[in-house]
Enzyme design. Structure first.
Site, PDB file in Angstrom:
ATOM      1  N   SER A  11       0.831  -1.210   0.000  1.00 58.50           N
ATOM      2  CA  SER A  11       0.000   0.000   0.000  1.00 58.50           C
ATOM      3  C   SER A  11       0.862   1.254   0.000  1.00 58.50           C
ATOM      4  O   SER A  11       0.385   2.327  -0.341  1.00 58.50           O
ATOM      5  CB  SER A  11      -0.892   0.010   1.236  1.00 58.50           C
ATOM      6  OG  SER A  11      -0.082   0.021   2.402  1.00 58.50           O
ATOM      7  N   GLY A  43      -5.102  -0.891   5.908  1.00 60.93           N
ATOM      8  CA  GLY A  43      -5.530  -1.492   7.173  1.00 60.93           C
ATOM      9  C   GLY A  43      -6.915  -1.078   7.624  1.00 60.93           C
ATOM     10  O   GLY A  43      -7.544  -1.748   8.437  1.00 60.93           O
ATOM     11  N   CYS A  73       2.822  -7.037   1.861  1.00 60.18           N
ATOM     12  CA  CYS A  73       1.818  -6.377   2.688  1.00 60.18           C
ATOM     13  C   CYS A  73       0.955  -7.456   3.345  1.00 60.18           C
ATOM     14  O   CYS A  73       0.336  -8.266   2.646  1.00 60.18           O
ATOM     15  CB  CYS A  73       0.964  -5.485   1.793  1.00 60.18           C
ATOM     16  SG  CYS A  73      -0.391  -4.666   2.659  1.00 60.18           S
ATOM     17  N   THR A  75      -1.762  -6.967   5.095  1.00 60.69           N
ATOM     18  CA  THR A  75      -3.184  -6.642   4.943  1.00 60.69           C
ATOM     19  C   THR A  75      -3.686  -7.061   3.563  1.00 60.69           C
ATOM     20  O   THR A  75      -4.795  -7.613   3.431  1.00 60.69           O
ATOM     21  CB  THR A  75      -3.400  -5.125   5.151  1.00 60.69           C
ATOM     22  OG1 THR A  75      -2.667  -4.710   6.309  1.00 60.69           O
ATOM     23  CG2 THR A  75      -4.861  -4.807   5.339  1.00 60.69           C
ATOM     24  N   CYS A 184       3.046  -5.899  10.197  1.00 62.38           N
ATOM     25  CA  CYS A 184       2.761  -4.973   9.087  1.00 62.38           C
ATOM     26  C   CYS A 184       4.125  -4.571   8.546  1.00 62.38           C
ATOM     27  O   CYS A 184       5.047  -4.287   9.329  1.00 62.38           O
ATOM     28  CB  CYS A 184       2.007  -3.751   9.611  1.00 62.38           C
ATOM     29  SG  CYS A 184       1.942  -2.358   8.455  1.00 62.38           S
ATOM     30  N   THR A 185       4.266  -4.550   7.234  1.00 66.88           N
ATOM     31  CA  THR A 185       5.603  -4.342   6.657  1.00 66.88           C
ATOM     32  C   THR A 185       6.143  -2.930   6.876  1.00 66.88           C
ATOM     33  O   THR A 185       7.331  -2.683   6.671  1.00 66.88           O
ATOM     34  CB  THR A 185       5.601  -4.659   5.147  1.00 66.88           C
ATOM     35  OG1 THR A 185       4.539  -3.928   4.506  1.00 66.88           O
ATOM     36  CG2 THR A 185       5.398  -6.139   4.921  1.00 66.88           C
ATOM     37  N   HIS A 186       5.284  -2.014   7.286  1.00 71.73           N
ATOM     38  CA  HIS A 186       5.784  -0.679   7.631  1.00 71.73           C
ATOM     39  C   HIS A 186       6.578  -0.703   8.948  1.00 71.73           C
ATOM     40  O   HIS A 186       7.467   0.124   9.145  1.00 71.73           O
ATOM     41  CB  HIS A 186       4.613   0.302   7.802  1.00 71.73           C
ATOM     42  CG  HIS A 186       4.033   0.809   6.508  1.00 71.73           C
ATOM     43  ND1 HIS A 186       3.292   0.014   5.676  1.00 71.73           N
ATOM     44  CD2 HIS A 186       4.078   2.040   5.925  1.00 71.73           C
ATOM     45  CE1 HIS A 186       2.901   0.747   4.615  1.00 71.73           C
ATOM     46  NE2 HIS A 186       3.361   1.967   4.761  1.00 71.73           N
TER      47      HIS A 186
HETATM   48  N1  DGL Z   1       2.092  -2.469   5.012  1.00 76.41           N
HETATM   49  C1  DGL Z   1       0.804  -3.037   5.140  1.00 76.41           C
HETATM   50  C2  DGL Z   1       0.844  -4.365   5.894  1.00 76.41           C
HETATM   51  O1  DGL Z   1       1.824  -5.064   5.884  1.00 76.41           O
HETATM   52  C3  DGL Z   1      -0.352  -2.217   5.611  1.00 76.41           C
HETATM   53  C4  DGL Z   1      -0.310  -0.754   5.586  1.00 76.41           C
HETATM   54  C5  DGL Z   1      -1.649  -0.076   5.428  1.00 76.41           C
HETATM   55  O2  DGL Z   1      -2.485  -0.116   6.348  1.00 76.41           O
HETATM   56  O3  DGL Z   1      -1.819   0.476   4.344  1.00 76.41           O
HETATM   57  O4  DGL Z   1      -0.134  -4.757   6.490  1.00 76.41           O
END
Ligand code: DGL
Length: 263
Positions: A11, A43, A73, A75, A184-186
Site C-alpha cells: 500500500s 488497514g 503487505c 493486509t 505490518c511491513t511498515h
Molecule cells: N504495510 C501493510 C501491511 O503489511 C499495511 C499498511 C496499510 O495499512 O496500508 O499490512
C-alpha cells in the site's frame, strides 16, 4: 523468462522493508515496486476494495512482464492472495502473514504481542493462523491505526510517532509479552525507536527475510532464478512521485526511477 523482473507491491513504503530483504538475498533479480500510496491505509479499508487494488497492480506487473509477484503487505495478503492465486494459477505469488509460528517458538514468558493493522487482525486468515500455531501461548493483539500514515511522511522518530507507538506497545508489555510480532511491513522501520522503548530481552520478529527465502524457493522450483546482472529497481506510486522520491533514500538505497502509477 528467468531474467524477467519480480513485481513487489505494498500500500505504501512499508514493502520497502521486504524489498530490502529480497535484494539482499537475491541481488541478481531485477525488481519492480508499486506503492499504492494514493489509497493508504489498507488497514482501514474493506477487503473488497483491497482486492480490487491488488488486481489492478497485478495486471500492471503482468504488462511489465513480471515473472512473479510478491505481496509485501500483510493486509493485502489476508484480503487478496487467495483471489490472486485463483486468477493467475501459473504465476508464482508470494504472500505474507504475521510470524505467529516463530514467535510461539521464541517466547519464554508464553505471552506474544502482535502489532498489525485492523484489517489483518480482524481477518479469518489471522484467526486460522492463531488456531494453527498459538495453542500453547497467549496472544495479545494490538491494532495500530495512525502508524502507517506517520511512516509514510517519513516520521520514524518524531514526537507524534513516539507518543502513538508508546500507546500501542505499553499494553503489550504490561500483559507480559516478551516477543512482539511486527505484523505490518511498515513497522520494521520503527525497530530503532521500538528498541528505545522496550526492555532489551524483548524479541522483535518480522517476516521480510522469510518472504525473500520463499520467493527464492518458488523461483528455484520453476527454474526462474535470474543469473543477473540485475537492472536498476524501478518504482511507481499512485500518489505524488516527488514525495516518494524524497522519502525513498531514507528507506532504500537511492531515489531513482520513481514514476506515477495510475489505475
Ligand atoms: N504495510 C501493510 C501491511 O503489511 C499495511 C499498511 C496499510 O495499512 O496500508 O499490512
Amino acid at each position: 523468462m528467468a531474467e524477467a523482473p519480480v513485481g513487489v507491491f505494498d500500500s505504501g513504503v512499508g514493502g520497502l522493508s521486504v524489498l530490502g530483504e529480497i535484494h539482499a538475498l537475491l541481488p541478481q533479480e531485477s525488481l519492480l515496486y508499486v506503492a499504492d500510496c494514493g489509497h493508504i491505509p489498507y488497514g482501514e479499508k474493506s477487503p473488497a476494495f483491497i482486492r480490487e487494488r491488488c488486481v489492478a497492480v497485478a495486471e500492471f506487473f503482468r504488462e511489465q512482464g513480471a515473472k512473479a509477484l510478491v505481496l509485501a503487505c500483510n493486509t493485502a495478503t489476508v484480503a487478496a492472495v487467495a483471489d490472486l492465486r485463483e486468477r493467475y494459477p501459473d504465476w508464482p505469488i508470494v504472500g505474507m502473514e504475521p510470524a505467529v509460528k516463530p514467535a510461539a517458538a521464541a517466547t519464554r514468558s508464553g505471552v506474544v504481542g502482535v502489532l498489525a493493522t485492523t484489517g489483518t487482525l480482524q481477518s479469518a486468515k489471522f484467526a486460522a493462523l492463531l488456531d494453527r500455531f498459538a495453542n500453547d501461548v497467549k496472544v495479545v493483539t494490538q491494532p495500530c491505526p495512525g502508524l502507517v500514515e506517520l511512516i509514510e511522511t517519513g516520521q520514524l522518530h518524531s514526537d507524534a510517532m513516539r507518543v502513538l507507538l508508546q500507546q500501542y506497545v505499553a499494553p503489550l508489555l504490561a500483559a507480559g509479552c516478551d516477543t512482539l510480532i511486527l505484523g505490518c511491513t511498515h513497522y520494521p522501520f520503527l525497530k530503532p525507536l521500538l528498541r528505545e522503548m522496550i526492555p532489551g530481552n524483548v524479541i522483535l520478529i518480522d517476516t521480510g527475510a522469510a518472504v525473500a527465502r520463499q520467493l527464492q524457493r518458488l523461483l528455484e522450483q520453476r527454474g526462474l532464478l535470474a543469473s543477473g546482472p540485475a537492472l536498476d529497481t524501478r518504482f511507481w506510486t499512485s500518489a505524488d512521485p516527488q514525495h516518494f522520491s524524497n522519502i525513498l533514500p531514507m528507506l532504500w538505497k537511492k531515489s531513482d526511477n520513481v514514476s506515477g502509477f495510475v489505475r
